[in-house]
Design a protein around this motif. Sequence first.
Motif, short mmCIF file in Angstrom:
data_model
loop_
_atom_site.label_atom_id
_atom_site.label_comp_id
_atom_site.label_asym_id
_atom_site.label_seq_id
_atom_site.Cartn_x
_atom_site.Cartn_y
_atom_site.Cartn_z
N VAL A 172 0.84 -1.19 0.00
CA VAL A 172 0.00 0.00 0.00
C VAL A 172 0.88 1.25 0.00
CG1 VAL A 172 -1.69 1.32 1.33
CG2 VAL A 172 -1.95 -1.17 1.10
N LEU A 173 1.89 1.27 0.86
CA LEU A 173 2.80 2.42 0.94
C LEU A 173 3.55 2.63 -0.37
CD1 LEU A 173 4.25 1.97 4.53
CD2 LEU A 173 2.81 3.85 3.71
N ASP A 174 4.02 1.54 -0.97
CA ASP A 174 4.74 1.66 -2.25
C ASP A 174 3.86 2.32 -3.31
OD1 ASP A 174 7.05 0.51 -1.26
OD2 ASP A 174 6.61 -1.49 -2.08
N LEU A 175 2.61 1.94 -3.38
CA LEU A 175 1.71 2.50 -4.39
C LEU A 175 1.35 3.95 -4.10
CD1 LEU A 175 -0.61 -0.59 -4.92
CD2 LEU A 175 1.12 0.30 -6.51
N LEU A 176 1.07 4.26 -2.83
CA LEU A 176 0.69 5.63 -2.48
C LEU A 176 1.87 6.60 -2.54
CD1 LEU A 176 -1.81 5.04 0.46
CD2 LEU A 176 -2.34 5.75 -1.87
N ALA A 177 3.08 6.09 -2.41
CA ALA A 177 4.27 6.94 -2.45
C ALA A 177 4.88 7.05 -3.84
CB ALA A 177 5.31 6.41 -1.47
N ASP A 178 4.31 6.37 -4.81
CA ASP A 178 4.83 6.38 -6.18
C ASP A 178 4.59 7.77 -6.79
OD1 ASP A 178 5.26 6.11 -8.95
OD2 ASP A 178 4.58 4.03 -8.94
N ARG A 179 5.65 8.51 -7.02
CA ARG A 179 5.53 9.87 -7.55
C ARG A 179 5.00 9.90 -8.98
NH1 ARG A 179 11.03 12.30 -5.08
NH2 ARG A 179 10.13 12.88 -3.08
N GLU A 180 5.33 8.88 -9.74
CA GLU A 180 4.89 8.84 -11.13
C GLU A 180 3.37 8.71 -11.24
OE1 GLU A 180 6.14 5.94 -14.51
OE2 GLU A 180 7.95 6.79 -13.59
N ARG A 181 2.80 7.87 -10.43
CA ARG A 181 1.35 7.62 -10.50
C ARG A 181 0.54 8.67 -9.74
NH1 ARG A 181 1.66 1.20 -9.49
NH2 ARG A 181 2.09 0.57 -11.61
N ASP A 182 1.08 9.22 -8.66
CA ASP A 182 0.42 10.23 -7.83
C ASP A 182 -0.99 9.79 -7.42
OD1 ASP A 182 0.22 12.60 -6.40
OD2 ASP A 182 -0.66 13.67 -8.10
N ILE A 183 -1.05 8.67 -6.71
CA ILE A 183 -2.33 8.09 -6.27
C ILE A 183 -2.67 8.61 -4.88
CG2 ILE A 183 -3.48 5.93 -5.66
CD1 ILE A 183 -1.58 4.57 -7.69
N ASN A 184 -3.91 9.03 -4.69
CA ASN A 184 -4.40 9.46 -3.39
C ASN A 184 -5.30 8.44 -2.72
OD1 ASN A 184 -3.24 12.11 -3.26
ND2 ASN A 184 -4.70 12.72 -4.82
N ARG A 185 -5.98 7.63 -3.53
CA ARG A 185 -6.94 6.66 -3.02
C ARG A 185 -6.78 5.36 -3.77
NH1 ARG A 185 -11.53 8.66 -0.59
NH2 ARG A 185 -12.96 7.44 -1.82
N LEU A 186 -6.72 4.26 -3.04
CA LEU A 186 -6.56 2.92 -3.62
C LEU A 186 -7.81 2.09 -3.38
CD1 LEU A 186 -2.99 1.79 -2.50
CD2 LEU A 186 -3.83 1.90 -4.85
N PRO A 187 -8.53 1.72 -4.42
CA PRO A 187 -9.64 0.80 -4.22
C PRO A 187 -9.11 -0.58 -3.78
CG PRO A 187 -9.83 1.91 -6.34
CD PRO A 187 -8.46 2.21 -5.81
N VAL A 188 -9.82 -1.18 -2.84
CA VAL A 188 -9.49 -2.54 -2.39
C VAL A 188 -10.52 -3.45 -3.02
CG1 VAL A 188 -9.16 -4.04 -0.39
CG2 VAL A 188 -8.64 -1.59 -0.20
N VAL A 189 -10.04 -4.41 -3.80
CA VAL A 189 -10.95 -5.29 -4.53
C VAL A 189 -10.70 -6.74 -4.18
CG1 VAL A 189 -11.22 -3.70 -6.49
CG2 VAL A 189 -9.44 -5.43 -6.56
N GLU A 190 -11.79 -7.50 -4.19
CA GLU A 190 -11.71 -8.95 -4.04
C GLU A 190 -11.85 -9.56 -5.41
OE1 GLU A 190 -14.67 -10.33 -1.30
OE2 GLU A 190 -13.25 -10.30 0.35
N ASP A 191 -10.86 -10.33 -5.79
CA ASP A 191 -10.88 -11.00 -7.10
C ASP A 191 -11.63 -12.31 -6.99
OD1 ASP A 191 -9.29 -8.99 -8.05
OD2 ASP A 191 -7.44 -10.13 -7.88
N SER A 192 -12.19 -12.69 -8.12
CA SER A 192 -12.81 -14.01 -8.15
C SER A 192 -11.74 -15.08 -8.23
CB SER A 192 -13.77 -14.11 -9.34
OG SER A 192 -13.08 -13.80 -10.53
N GLU A 193 -10.56 -14.71 -8.75
CA GLU A 193 -9.43 -15.64 -8.81
C GLU A 193 -8.40 -15.21 -7.77
OE1 GLU A 193 -7.85 -15.16 -12.70
OE2 GLU A 193 -9.78 -15.38 -13.65
N ALA A 194 -7.78 -16.16 -7.13
CA ALA A 194 -6.75 -15.83 -6.14
C ALA A 194 -5.51 -15.32 -6.85
CB ALA A 194 -6.40 -17.07 -5.32
N ARG A 195 -4.95 -14.21 -6.34
CA ARG A 195 -3.72 -13.64 -6.88
C ARG A 195 -2.79 -13.35 -5.71
NH1 ARG A 195 -5.46 -8.99 -11.18
NH2 ARG A 195 -6.85 -10.25 -12.42
N SER A 196 -1.52 -13.37 -5.99
CA SER A 196 -0.56 -13.05 -4.91
C SER A 196 -0.44 -11.55 -4.79
CB SER A 196 0.80 -13.67 -5.22
OG SER A 196 1.41 -12.99 -6.29
N ALA A 197 0.07 -11.07 -3.67
CA ALA A 197 0.22 -9.65 -3.42
C ALA A 197 1.21 -9.00 -4.37
CB ALA A 197 0.66 -9.42 -1.98
#
Length: 181
Positions: free
Chosen positions: A122-147
């Motif tokens: 979460v920190l890596d994504l929110l601190a990414d200067r290139e993307r400049d993300i303020n809010r991260l949707p949390v989603v449940e996948d129908s298929e299991a995926r690794s972090a």
Amino acid sequence: MLTARDIMTTDVETVAPDDDVAEVLTRLAQAKFNGYPVTDGDELVGIVTQGDLVDLFQPSDRTLWIPVGFPPFLESLTYGIDLSWDNLDVGLDMVRNSGKSISDVMTADVVTVAPDDDIDRVLDLLADRERDINRLPVVEDSEARSASDSRTQSGDGRVVGIIARQDTLRALRDERLETAG
């Protein structure tokens, strides 16, 4: 270790792809946040932010660029001045963009996290200067995926929460206070 599930807000306000831009802008003006996940039913299909909507109402064709310095202005500073930002222009912009749907202005390539992703992701994504993300949707996948899987496409799954930057900071502060006390 903290996970996205531990820090997410579960009461998520969303908009639909066919919602009117003016309606969403009005809702956003009254909200205490700066964007909405865009869902089609339960499925995440995009995200729309304040910036996406404001760009519709301040087109660059109204900006006068003034070079400041000595001729031939090769190494000078340039200032942009908006010449016509008044109530009439806002009204004209609302009429021009009325009927435009959110799907026309939303970002379809959404960065998301899963409920079990750790706070480091979460920190890596929110601190990414290139993307400049303020809010991260949390989603449940129908298929299991690794972090470590890349979750940057629409249609990732059902929105179960959202994490804002301040949520992450608050969680880190609270965790430190618990370990210190």
